[in-house]
Design a protein around this motif. Structure first.
Motif, PDB file in Angstrom:
ATOM      1  N   PRO A   5      -6.757   0.578 -12.024  1.00  0.00           N
ATOM      2  CA  PRO A   5      -7.946   0.829 -11.196  1.00  0.00           C
ATOM      3  C   PRO A   5      -8.061  -0.142 -10.023  1.00  0.00           C
ATOM      4  N   TRP A  52      -8.099  -0.527   1.810  1.00  0.00           N
ATOM      5  CA  TRP A  52      -7.173  -0.705   2.924  1.00  0.00           C
ATOM      6  C   TRP A  52      -7.141   0.533   3.815  1.00  0.00           C
ATOM      7  N   THR A  53      -7.199   1.701   3.189  1.00  0.00           N
ATOM      8  CA  THR A  53      -7.148   2.944   3.957  1.00  0.00           C
ATOM      9  C   THR A  53      -8.359   3.086   4.876  1.00  0.00           C
ATOM     10  N   ALA A  54      -9.490   2.589   4.414  1.00  0.00           N
ATOM     11  CA  ALA A  54     -10.733   2.782   5.163  1.00  0.00           C
ATOM     12  C   ALA A  54     -10.905   1.772   6.292  1.00  0.00           C
ATOM     13  N   ARG A  92      -5.913   1.122  -7.232  1.00  0.00           N
ATOM     14  CA  ARG A  92      -6.496   2.266  -6.536  1.00  0.00           C
ATOM     15  C   ARG A  92      -7.634   1.814  -5.616  1.00  0.00           C
ATOM     16  N   ASP A  93      -8.439   0.895  -6.097  1.00  0.00           N
ATOM     17  CA  ASP A  93      -9.535   0.382  -5.266  1.00  0.00           C
ATOM     18  C   ASP A  93      -9.008  -0.309  -4.022  1.00  0.00           C
ATOM     19  N   HIS A 106       0.817  -1.210   0.000  1.00  0.00           N
ATOM     20  CA  HIS A 106       0.000   0.000   0.000  1.00  0.00           C
ATOM     21  C   HIS A 106       0.851   1.260   0.000  1.00  0.00           C
ATOM     22  N   LEU A 147      -6.181   0.171  -2.522  1.00  0.00           N
ATOM     23  CA  LEU A 147      -5.614   1.166  -1.601  1.00  0.00           C
ATOM     24  C   LEU A 147      -6.721   1.884  -0.826  1.00  0.00           C
ATOM     25  N   ALA A 148      -7.813   2.225  -1.537  1.00  0.00           N
ATOM     26  CA  ALA A 148      -8.923   2.907  -0.876  1.00  0.00           C
ATOM     27  C   ALA A 148      -9.558   1.989   0.177  1.00  0.00           C
TER      28      ALA A 148
END
Lengths: 204, 204
Positions: free
Chosen positions: B73, B82-84, B76-77, B5, B79-80
């Motif tokens: 894509p 994992w971040t949340a 990016r998905d 990440h 990463l989003a």
DNA sequence: TCTAGCATGTAAATCGTTACATGATTAA
DNA sequence: TTAATCATGTAACGATTTACATGCTAGA
């Protein structure tokens, strides 16, 4: 490279069995050097066969039976040697900071709740440290060993203080950021935009 | 669980080759998530075969030749996502604190010089962060992405400030401790003395 | 051509994490 | 005698670190 030395320190403070060490690593020493019981048993085996510690003769070496260890002179010497040797500070690795950095690119959805949760956890830890400080380090003269231990505890207190303050700032920032649940969900896929100040910028 | 990440974040900020990433991990992202080039190359391979990133078509896939990657894509998905997701804070592990704790048992010989050296290193790092802050985050309004990046940088600044202050306290303590080069060298080997306040006490 | 540096990798060893296995002790 | 708990381990895997190997490129 440090787990054996953490164990030697704990055993010098008091001879213990593997499970006792595990419990002490959940408090005390573990506050700045955590370890699971599997790591501890493996390392105890190595330290014993290396001649740094030995099982107390009172205990039988059967499987389900308690087995306490004490440090041998070679173990104490090794710990003193390691303590005196110069070492490089390990670079920081923090998941929350990485997540915040990522959220600047992919959006902040979900992260605010976890910031709040972490804030509560750090506040708890801080309270626990302060309790220990009041109980074990009353103001006034104390022996050099205790001054050193107090110094270590103060590092813990100051670190938790830093985190609670920083997480507080972070949450304030989010309040000024607009609705965090929706941000950046629209800009999807495609190569990254070259935001100004991108790679020269923000880090921790 | 975080290195992929970290790489995705870096690649979203700017598509790069392995060595370029390595250099950027020595600055910027690496300030809070360090990685060596071996880790990065392996992870790039995994991310590519997992369909999260792809090599830019301009570059040939030969061995000694530069090969740049960009995020797909799916990357990016991920990463989003994992971040949340909520994550546990990792317990602290710090060698210097462990050494100080050990030195309360086996003596403080040698450690003071390293405390001084670490103080100098942290002062340097702090100066570097403050320089970045002045250059990239002038006071005034700024975009949400930059506010988040600034927040991360402030964590770095505050952490280095903590270390410089704490190391300063530690060195003061040593001045009051008597001659540190000789302490405790006399009490050798033998089972540990059960100092009062031993295991209930100091940690951090 | 030779060398230095750039760039991408491989290999091996150790450390850390997760899941599971086994024996002893104690109380219902 | 059964179940729960204490206590000591094993096994497998992934992450990290250290050392080394290989191929390109540019300049002396």
């Amino acid at each position: 490279m440090s787990l054996p030395h953490a164990i030697l320190t704990a055993l010098l403070e008091r001879p213990s069995s593997g499970l006792e060490l595990t419990r002490r690593f959940d408090k005390s020493i573990g506050y700045f050097w955590s370890a699971t019981h599997q790591q501890i048993y493996r390392e105890l085996g190595r330290l014993e066969s290396g001649g740094y510690i030995r099982a107390l003769p009172t205990a039988q070496p059967a499987r389900g039976q308690k087995k306490s260890y004490e440090v041998l002179p070679a173990g104490r010497d090794e710990l003193a040697r390691w303590t005196a040797v110069s070492q490089e500070p390990k670079p920081l690795r923090d998941t929350m900071l990485l997540r915040l950095r990522a959220s600047a690119v992919v959006g902040t959805a979900g992260i605010e709740a976890d910031l709040r949760r972490h804030l509560a956890l750090h506040q708890e830890q801080l309270a626990e440290y302060e309790e220990i400080q009041e109980r074990d380090f009353p103001p006034g003269r104390s022996a050099p060993e205790d001054r050193l231990r107090h110094l270590v505890l103060r590092a813990g207190i100051d670190l938790e203080t830093f985190w609670t303050q920083w997480l507080g700032h972070a949450l304030e920032e989010f309040e000024h950021l607009g609705d965090p649940r929706a941000r950046r969900e629209e800009s999807d896929s495609g190569p990254a935009s070259d935001a100004p100040g991108e790679d020269r910028s923000a880090s921790g």
